[in-house]
Design a protein around this motif. Sequence first.
Motif, PDB file in Angstrom:
ATOM      1  N   ARG A 101       0.842  -1.220   0.000  1.00 34.65           N
ATOM      2  CA  ARG A 101       0.000   0.000   0.000  1.00 34.65           C
ATOM      3  C   ARG A 101       0.864   1.252   0.000  1.00 34.65           C
ATOM      4  O   ARG A 101       0.557   2.233  -0.673  1.00 34.65           O
ATOM      5  CB  ARG A 101      -0.923   0.017   1.224  1.00 34.65           C
ATOM      6  CG  ARG A 101      -2.115  -0.898   1.145  1.00 34.65           C
ATOM      7  CD  ARG A 101      -3.131  -0.539   2.228  1.00 34.65           C
ATOM      8  NE  ARG A 101      -3.749   0.734   1.947  1.00 34.65           N
ATOM      9  CZ  ARG A 101      -4.904   0.871   1.292  1.00 34.65           C
ATOM     10  NH1 ARG A 101      -5.560  -0.187   0.860  1.00 34.65           N
ATOM     11  NH2 ARG A 101      -5.426   2.080   1.087  1.00 34.65           N
TER      12      ARG A 101
ATOM     13  N   ALA B 163       0.766   4.063  -2.817  1.00 38.73           N
ATOM     14  CA  ALA B 163       0.459   5.458  -2.484  1.00 38.73           C
ATOM     15  C   ALA B 163       1.502   6.401  -3.080  1.00 38.73           C
ATOM     16  O   ALA B 163       1.170   7.452  -3.634  1.00 38.73           O
ATOM     17  CB  ALA B 163       0.375   5.625  -0.971  1.00 38.73           C
TER      18      ALA B 163
ATOM     19  N   TRP C  64      -5.208   7.504  -6.573  1.00 42.02           N
ATOM     20  CA  TRP C  64      -4.881   7.900  -5.199  1.00 42.02           C
ATOM     21  C   TRP C  64      -6.144   7.959  -4.346  1.00 42.02           C
ATOM     22  O   TRP C  64      -6.185   7.456  -3.221  1.00 42.02           O
ATOM     23  CB  TRP C  64      -4.170   9.244  -5.254  1.00 42.02           C
ATOM     24  CG  TRP C  64      -3.520   9.705  -4.002  1.00 42.02           C
ATOM     25  CD1 TRP C  64      -3.398   9.035  -2.818  1.00 42.02           C
ATOM     26  CD2 TRP C  64      -2.892  10.975  -3.796  1.00 42.02           C
ATOM     27  NE1 TRP C  64      -2.744   9.803  -1.889  1.00 42.02           N
ATOM     28  CE2 TRP C  64      -2.417  11.003  -2.467  1.00 42.02           C
ATOM     29  CE3 TRP C  64      -2.691  12.089  -4.609  1.00 42.02           C
ATOM     30  CZ2 TRP C  64      -1.752  12.108  -1.938  1.00 42.02           C
ATOM     31  CZ3 TRP C  64      -2.026  13.199  -4.085  1.00 42.02           C
ATOM     32  CH2 TRP C  64      -1.559  13.204  -2.766  1.00 42.02           C
TER      33      TRP C  64
ATOM     34  N   LEU D 172      -7.439   4.487  -3.609  1.00 42.13           N
ATOM     35  CA  LEU D 172      -6.608   3.810  -2.617  1.00 42.13           C
ATOM     36  C   LEU D 172      -6.964   4.271  -1.208  1.00 42.13           C
ATOM     37  O   LEU D 172      -7.127   3.444  -0.294  1.00 42.13           O
ATOM     38  CB  LEU D 172      -5.140   4.078  -2.912  1.00 42.13           C
ATOM     39  CG  LEU D 172      -4.123   3.338  -2.033  1.00 42.13           C
ATOM     40  CD1 LEU D 172      -4.173   1.837  -2.326  1.00 42.13           C
ATOM     41  CD2 LEU D 172      -2.720   3.884  -2.258  1.00 42.13           C
ATOM     42  N   MET D 173      -7.101   5.567  -1.001  1.00 38.26           N
ATOM     43  CA  MET D 173      -7.439   6.075   0.332  1.00 38.26           C
ATOM     44  C   MET D 173      -8.854   5.667   0.730  1.00 38.26           C
ATOM     45  O   MET D 173      -9.126   5.376   1.895  1.00 38.26           O
ATOM     46  CB  MET D 173      -7.272   7.592   0.362  1.00 38.26           C
ATOM     47  CG  MET D 173      -5.830   8.056   0.220  1.00 38.26           C
ATOM     48  SD  MET D 173      -5.613   9.840   0.344  1.00 38.26           S
ATOM     49  CE  MET D 173      -6.453  10.402  -1.143  1.00 38.26           C
TER      50      MET D 173
ATOM     51  N   ALA E 136      -8.915   2.166   2.197  1.00 35.92           N
ATOM     52  CA  ALA E 136      -8.120   1.905   3.397  1.00 35.92           C
ATOM     53  C   ALA E 136      -8.992   1.290   4.484  1.00 35.92           C
ATOM     54  O   ALA E 136     -10.141   1.701   4.677  1.00 35.92           O
ATOM     55  CB  ALA E 136      -7.488   3.198   3.902  1.00 35.92           C
TER      56      ALA E 136
ATOM     57  N   ARG F 165      -4.932   4.409   8.366  1.00 40.41           N
ATOM     58  CA  ARG F 165      -4.224   3.958   7.167  1.00 40.41           C
ATOM     59  C   ARG F 165      -4.423   4.945   6.013  1.00 40.41           C
ATOM     60  O   ARG F 165      -3.501   5.189   5.233  1.00 40.41           O
ATOM     61  CB  ARG F 165      -4.742   2.577   6.773  1.00 40.41           C
ATOM     62  CG  ARG F 165      -4.097   1.992   5.536  1.00 40.41           C
ATOM     63  CD  ARG F 165      -2.637   1.672   5.756  1.00 40.41           C
ATOM     64  NE  ARG F 165      -1.791   2.257   4.732  1.00 40.41           N
ATOM     65  CZ  ARG F 165      -0.515   1.944   4.555  1.00 40.41           C
ATOM     66  NH1 ARG F 165       0.049   1.059   5.352  1.00 40.41           N
ATOM     67  NH2 ARG F 165       0.191   2.535   3.630  1.00 40.41           N
TER      68      ARG F 165
ATOM     69  N   ASP G 169      -1.667   6.872   3.709  1.00 46.68           N
ATOM     70  CA  ASP G 169      -1.716   6.899   2.245  1.00 46.68           C
ATOM     71  C   ASP G 169      -1.697   8.336   1.723  1.00 46.68           C
ATOM     72  O   ASP G 169      -1.088   8.617   0.692  1.00 46.68           O
ATOM     73  CB  ASP G 169      -2.968   6.191   1.747  1.00 46.68           C
ATOM     74  CG  ASP G 169      -2.946   4.687   2.018  1.00 46.68           C
ATOM     75  OD1 ASP G 169      -1.842   4.147   2.238  1.00 46.68           O
ATOM     76  OD2 ASP G 169      -4.025   4.068   2.016  1.00 46.68           O
TER      77      ASP G 169
END
Length: 530
Positions: free
Chosen positions: A21, A25, A52, A55-56, A59, A64, A68
Amino acid sequence: MRRPVDGEDRWGRRVASPWWRGAMALLAGALPALAFPAPSLWWWAYVALVPWLLLMRSAPTGRRAVLDGWLGGAGFLLAVHHWLMPSLHVFIVFLALLLGLLWVPWGWLTHRLLHGRPGSGRVAAALVVLPSAWLMAELVRSWQYLGGPWGLLGASQWQVAPALRLASVGGVWLLGFLLVMVNVAVAVLIAVARARTVALAGLTACGAVAAGAWAWVPQAKEPGTARIAVVQPGVIPGPGPRFERSAELTRQLAGRHVDLVVWGESSVAQDLTTHPEVRGRLAALSRTVGADLLVNVDARRSDMPGIYKSSVLIGPNGPTGQRYDKMRLVPFGEYIPARPLLGWATSVGKAAGEDRHRGTKPVVMTLPDSLRIGPLVCFESAFPDMSRNLVRDGARVLVVQSSTSTFQQSWAPEQHASLAALRSAETWRPMVHATLTGESAVFGPRGEPVGPRMPTDASAATVYTVPLGQGTSPYVRIGPWPVYGAMAALAVFCAAEGGRALRRRTDRPSDQGPDRSSDQRTDQPTPGRP
């Protein structure tokens, strides 16, 4: 329930791994750099933040997502400023990790508003709150002591005519806000099926703003022109040979009826007060050309302690008395912030061995034909407020004297030149970007290119017929209102979140158990009874 195939299961394990991860990131944060010169994939900025954001959003916890956001911010800064690595070496990694902390709130807010199965209300809030949080990160890092506003997301749109029209309304800040809003909407379309209507509404709103600006926002008037020559000596080692080449190129301008000749940053290495021979040669060049020269003196002053970088206007009789001392210096390049603490940077890179000194105020200079110019030095063209203030003080032409010779074979020269287009569009004033080694460029009052650029392999003097802007753009008149709007939006969101938390606390059952006061009163013996 469908069992995941091997590839899906492997990908899921990697996303769950903190190391994977973290790497993702960093990479996701670096992707927007492709929208800036030299790649200049301006269209990429409209989707570059989506990986991005996803991905966040995915989390497992807000903590987390914060990590990121931090790593993604560091990746973004490393990618946009990668050309600094030969000068700062490992220190650029330290700076990127430090400034990457500015994206921590953005990571937390992304998770708070988009994690799981958010409803329409949370998604609608995300379309406003997340661009606002991004603008706050850009605003804080725009402080000159933290590196300045190089690589603002909105600056990637320097060659898009509708975007430049929007810049005249709200500056680079409005462009950045809308770009992040589009990215958030695209991320919602991909990952949150139940809120796609809200995302489409957000995209429609962005399109309506752009169309409205194109249709109704006035444009700069162009009542006249000025002939301005840019002298670019090219890559010549040593200040002496560089001065001689600049003088040679300037003499070639005789008889070409120019109004101003502009040399690049650090084009003169001697203080003119204590070197009358240099002063005399510059005055002779002015007489030969029939126009004033704007040179840049990088030398130790005789009338003040320390080294200054100064724009000096030279007429046929020598210096005219109009001088501007650079106010905003490049961190580590021209001074070391907190030198007792960070002075070790000079041992790992090409950081400044001695701090330059700062000027105290902007200056608008007046040429013999009454044309008023606003000089800036290099790094200062990245600051929207400096150009805006010069125009408010009466400048009709903005002039930037720069030198990116240290980063000649990198993306830096093109990135720097592109900033002039944004400043021109914001202020309705042309900007002349003159460098020692390229890229030199001129942009008109609408941000449009004027004449040919002078690339990094050129050694020449080029005359530009520059259209003069007239009128006051909405951005110059009002200022950075998108920043104030972003602050207000975040304040409202924080107040709403605080109120929600307070109501939850109020509605929570007491930890003390049921109230037994009535029972206790009942159990008390009645007077006169056993």
